[in-house]
Design a protein around this motif. Structure first.
Motif: not given
Length: 130
Positions: A82-88, A108-111, A122-128
């Motif tokens: 995700s480019l903006d995880l909180r908004a997504e 040390g990990m993405p959000t 289950w699908i994981q969303l992450y933001e770098l």
């Protein structure tokens, strides 16, 4: 070498098609009948045009058992950036998508945040990190 197509197994292909298009915002790249199912290639809302996600029907016993094992143990079947995880997260919660919890940052990990695609995964969303 590059990834041009990846797939995810789903328990209900019509429901998955609706969820990935109407809720997540994927776009159809290819769609045509194949026997009792469909070939469906989707493009992610913020993804490149030459990478597709295929929603694979998985009625075979081994596939059902594999997916059930992942799901019951809380293991994401795949991950999307995700480019903006909180908004997504806020957008998807407003549409009724069920998450395990809000986005979490780990040292040390993405959000990350994990949601139920309503089709057995289950699908994981992450933001770098910026």
């Amino acid at each position: 070498m590059k990834i041009g197509l990846t797939s995810i197994m789903v328990d209900d292909q019509p429901k998955a098609i609706a969820f990935y298009i109407d809720t997540l915002g994927f776009r159809v790249a290819q769609r045509f009948p194949v026997g009792e199912y469909e070939w469906i290639g989707l493009i992610a809302p913020d993804g490149p045009e030459d990478v597709q996600l295929s929603l694979e029907p998985a009625p075979q016993e081994w596939a059902v058992a594999f997916r059930r094992g992942l799901y019951d143990n809380g293991i994401p079947a795949t991950a999307f950036q995700s480019l903006d995880l909180r908004a997504e997260y806020d957008r998807l919660v407003a549409k009724g998508v069920v998450f395990k919890g809000p986005p979490m940052a780990h040292p040390g990990m993405p959000t990350m945040a994990v949601f139920d695609d309503s089709c057995g995964n289950w699908i994981q969303l992450y933001e770098l990190p910026a």
